[in-house]
Enzyme design. Structure first.
Site, PDB file in Angstrom:
ATOM      1  N   CYS A 149       0.804  -1.230   0.000  1.00  0.00           N
ATOM      2  CA  CYS A 149       0.000   0.000   0.000  1.00  0.00           C
ATOM      3  C   CYS A 149       0.843   1.289   0.000  1.00  0.00           C
ATOM      4  O   CYS A 149       0.364   2.337  -0.446  1.00  0.00           O
ATOM      5  CB  CYS A 149      -0.967  -0.013   1.173  1.00  0.00           C
ATOM      6  N   HIS A 242      -2.349   6.757   3.605  1.00  0.00           N
ATOM      7  CA  HIS A 242      -0.905   6.744   3.869  1.00  0.00           C
ATOM      8  C   HIS A 242      -0.266   7.978   3.229  1.00  0.00           C
ATOM      9  O   HIS A 242      -0.642   8.380   2.120  1.00  0.00           O
ATOM     10  CB  HIS A 242      -0.253   5.518   3.216  1.00  0.00           C
TER      11      HIS A 242
HETATM   12  N1  LIG Z   1      -5.149  -3.146   4.969  1.00  0.00           N
HETATM   13  C1  LIG Z   1      -4.470  -2.610   3.963  1.00  0.00           C
HETATM   14  O1  LIG Z   1      -4.427  -1.366   3.778  1.00  0.00           O
HETATM   15  C2  LIG Z   1      -3.720  -3.498   2.997  1.00  0.00           C
HETATM   16  C3  LIG Z   1      -3.155  -2.899   1.880  1.00  0.00           C
HETATM   17  C4  LIG Z   1      -2.472  -3.674   0.947  1.00  0.00           C
HETATM   18  C5  LIG Z   1      -2.361  -5.028   1.159  1.00  0.00           C
HETATM   19  N2  LIG Z   1      -2.904  -5.616   2.276  1.00  0.00           N
HETATM   20  C6  LIG Z   1      -2.767  -7.064   2.412  1.00  0.00           C
HETATM   21  O2  LIG Z   1      -4.048  -7.680   2.241  1.00  0.00           O
HETATM   22  C7  LIG Z   1      -4.141  -8.833   3.062  1.00  0.00           C
HETATM   23  C8  LIG Z   1      -5.357  -8.714   3.965  1.00  0.00           C
HETATM   24  O3  LIG Z   1      -5.197  -7.594   4.816  1.00  0.00           O
HETATM   25  P1  LIG Z   1      -6.422  -7.030   5.702  1.00  0.00           P
HETATM   26  O4  LIG Z   1      -5.945  -5.718   6.169  1.00  0.00           O
HETATM   27  O5  LIG Z   1      -7.711  -7.117   4.965  1.00  0.00           O
HETATM   28  O6  LIG Z   1      -6.434  -8.108   6.929  1.00  0.00           O
HETATM   29  P2  LIG Z   1      -7.605  -8.473   7.942  1.00  0.00           P
HETATM   30  O7  LIG Z   1      -8.526  -7.325   8.157  1.00  0.00           O
HETATM   31  O8  LIG Z   1      -6.934  -9.069   9.119  1.00  0.00           O
HETATM   32  O9  LIG Z   1      -8.451  -9.636   7.182  1.00  0.00           O
HETATM   33  C9  LIG Z   1      -7.920 -10.914   6.976  1.00  0.00           C
HETATM   34  C10 LIG Z   1      -8.874 -11.781   6.153  1.00  0.00           C
HETATM   35  O10 LIG Z   1      -8.268 -13.065   5.938  1.00  0.00           O
HETATM   36  C11 LIG Z   1      -9.048 -14.086   6.544  1.00  0.00           C
HETATM   37  N3  LIG Z   1      -8.177 -15.076   7.186  1.00  0.00           N
HETATM   38  C12 LIG Z   1      -7.390 -14.922   8.297  1.00  0.00           C
HETATM   39  N4  LIG Z   1      -6.745 -16.074   8.582  1.00  0.00           N
HETATM   40  C13 LIG Z   1      -7.143 -16.973   7.656  1.00  0.00           C
HETATM   41  C14 LIG Z   1      -6.858 -18.349   7.430  1.00  0.00           C
HETATM   42  N5  LIG Z   1      -6.008 -19.039   8.220  1.00  0.00           N
HETATM   43  N6  LIG Z   1      -7.450 -18.965   6.366  1.00  0.00           N
HETATM   44  C15 LIG Z   1      -8.306 -18.293   5.559  1.00  0.00           C
HETATM   45  N7  LIG Z   1      -8.626 -16.992   5.722  1.00  0.00           N
HETATM   46  C16 LIG Z   1      -8.043 -16.345   6.756  1.00  0.00           C
HETATM   47  C17 LIG Z   1      -9.921 -13.402   7.574  1.00  0.00           C
HETATM   48  O11 LIG Z   1     -11.093 -14.174   7.757  1.00  0.00           O
HETATM   49  P3  LIG Z   1     -11.889 -14.290   9.182  1.00  0.00           P
HETATM   50  O12 LIG Z   1     -12.730 -13.047   9.310  1.00  0.00           O
HETATM   51  O13 LIG Z   1     -12.730 -15.517   8.987  1.00  0.00           O
HETATM   52  O14 LIG Z   1     -10.862 -14.403  10.254  1.00  0.00           O
HETATM   53  C18 LIG Z   1     -10.203 -12.069   6.847  1.00  0.00           C
HETATM   54  O15 LIG Z   1     -11.204 -12.267   5.889  1.00  0.00           O
HETATM   55  C19 LIG Z   1      -2.808  -8.959   3.802  1.00  0.00           C
HETATM   56  O16 LIG Z   1      -1.965  -9.824   3.094  1.00  0.00           O
HETATM   57  C20 LIG Z   1      -2.288  -7.543   3.791  1.00  0.00           C
HETATM   58  O17 LIG Z   1      -0.889  -7.501   3.889  1.00  0.00           O
HETATM   59  C21 LIG Z   1      -3.604  -4.882   3.186  1.00  0.00           C
END
Ligand SMILES: NC(=O)c1ccc[n+]([C@@H]2O[C@H](COP(=O)([O-])OP(=O)(O)OC[C@H]3O[C@@H](n4cnc5c(N)ncnc54)[C@H](OP(=O)(O)O)[C@@H]3O)[C@@H](O)[C@H]2O)c1
Length: 353
Positions: A149, A242
């Site tokens: 990001c 950001h």
């Molecule tokens: N947030 C940002 O600004 C951003 C920007 C760029 C990239 N990213 C990347 O995008 C990804 C997700 O980030 P996020 O911020 O959305 O995280 P998050 O809010 O923690 O969401 C994680 C998601 O993954 C699922 N999950 C967690 N553990 C799992 C498992 N063992 N098996 C299958 N599903 C699982 C969760 O499901 P449950 O609800 O069922 O636990 C939830 O749907 C990461 O790789 C992060 O680095 C994030």
């Protein structure tokens, strides 16, 4: 007639997954037909599994879908992935192997030699990596990633400078929003009245991803850009948006007015193709001395435009500016959707037979 591609979202209940659903609601080309998350959510209707945390209601199309395990088969033509990095690697590879195009946000495959790390305005030619896979007889499945990001705003801001003046060195100091850490993210007692000068693996990601994106595709490989990138990252008490203070050494002399013009006049392939998520102006320049600011500027271009300001001479590297972008839209879900729109426009996506 417009083609409709059926999409699945892996990590659909998370911060980025919810953004995907919000941005795909009413999308002219993509229709959400499958959702997957962890075993905490599996088997439940989305409306029961997901604590919706974006303004407005969760899209009707998602409410009654039953959340599944993130494993093929899923009832869709492609998957968007926003899985945590530690599990995304094997899961995304499994989907690609099973024939699904995987459009990923996660870091796991970004630096793989055969995987495009794509910003449609910057390196659409890197999709040539997929042509090489096809020539090698690979199936219908593949992985395309969008950058971290913070990388996305740095690489996109540098692109017009690299094209017009050449870039020799870059130093970036980021101030990153809380939503970048997912939900629930950083503990409130750690971030209230505070700045945390550490985000795990973030500095390395920005340094290597920027050089891959601005690198050159030759002989079926991406040769990273030759300049050094130095990044220092900080978590700050902002919900979305950001910001990075950037210093850059250019290959030829330029005055701040020329940099301003390079940023403000920049348009590229997504604008030419009129892709649905492409902002009219990828980079908005603000001349007020106190802009960009997260609260005021993160929604520029529906969250898909960067905002650049504070363009000035710099005593150390020659030039400086400040850039801001919406981390869960241009930095995540919106970036992936724009990637998918480019893939569709370029004939890489088709509805399954
Ligand atoms: N947030 C940002 O600004 C951003 C920007 C760029 C990239 N990213 C990347 O995008 C990804 C997700 O980030 P996020 O911020 O959305 O995280 P998050 O809010 O923690 O969401 C994680 C998601 O993954 C699922 N999950 C967690 N553990 C799992 C498992 N063992 N098996 C299958 N599903 C699982 C969760 O499901 P449950 O609800 O069922 O636990 C939830 O749907 C990461 O790789 C992060 O680095 C994030």
């Amino acid at each position: 007639m417009q083609t409709t591609i059926r999409v699945g979202i892996l990590g659909a209940t998370g911060t980025v997954g919810q953004r995907f659903l919000q941005l795909l609601d009413g999308h002219p080309q993509f229709r959400v037909t499958a959702l997957a998350a962890s075993d905490r959510s599996e088997g439940r209707r989305y409306r029961d599994a997901c604590a919706w945390r974006l303004p407005g209601d969760m899209p009707d199309a998602a409410r009654d879908l039953v959340v599944q395990a993130p494993a093929p088969p899923l009832d869709c033509d492609l998957v968007f992935s926003s899985l945590p990095t530690d599990i995304a690697g094997p899961v995304e590879a499994q989907f690609a192997h099973a024939g699904y195009p995987v459009i990923s946000n996660s870091a796991s495959h970004r630096m793989d030699e055969a995987v495009p790390l794509l910003i449609p305005e910057v390196n659409p030619d890197h999709l040539g990596l997929l042509d090489r896979r096809r020539q090698d007889g690979a199936g219908r499945g593949f992985i395309v990633t969008n950058p971290n990001c913070s990388t996305v705003m740095l690489a996109l801001a540098l692109a017009p400078l690299a094209a017009r003046f050449g870039v020799e060195a870059v130093a970036a100091t980021t101030l990153q929003a809380l939503s970048g850490a997912g939900y629930p993210g950083v503990a409130s007692l750690d971030i209230t009245d505070n700045v945390v000068p550490f985000i795990a693996h973030e500095e390395e990601k920005i340094e290597r991803e920027t050089r891959k994106i601005l690198g050159r595709l030759t002989g079926g490989r991406v040769a990273p850009a030759g300049f050094a990138v130095s990044a220092q990252c900080h978590r700050v008490n902002v919900v979305d948006g950001h910001l990075a203070a950037v210093r850059v050494r250019l290959a030829r002399p330029a005055d701040p007015g020329e940099l301003r013009d390079a940023f403000a006049s920049f348009t590229a392939l997504p604008q030419e193709l009129r892709l649905p998520s492409a902002p009219e102006r990828p980079i908005v320049v603000r001349d007020e001395p106190d802009r960009p600011q997260p609260r005021l500027d993160r929604d520029a271009g529906r969250g898909m435009s960067l905002t650049v300001g504070r363009i000035a001479p710099d005593a150390v590297l020659g030039h400086r500016f400040v850039v801001l972008s919406h981390n869960t839209i241009r930095g995540a879900a919106g970036a992936a959707i724009l990637n998918a729109e480019l893939l569709l426009a370029r004939g890489y996506l088709k509805p399954a037979d």
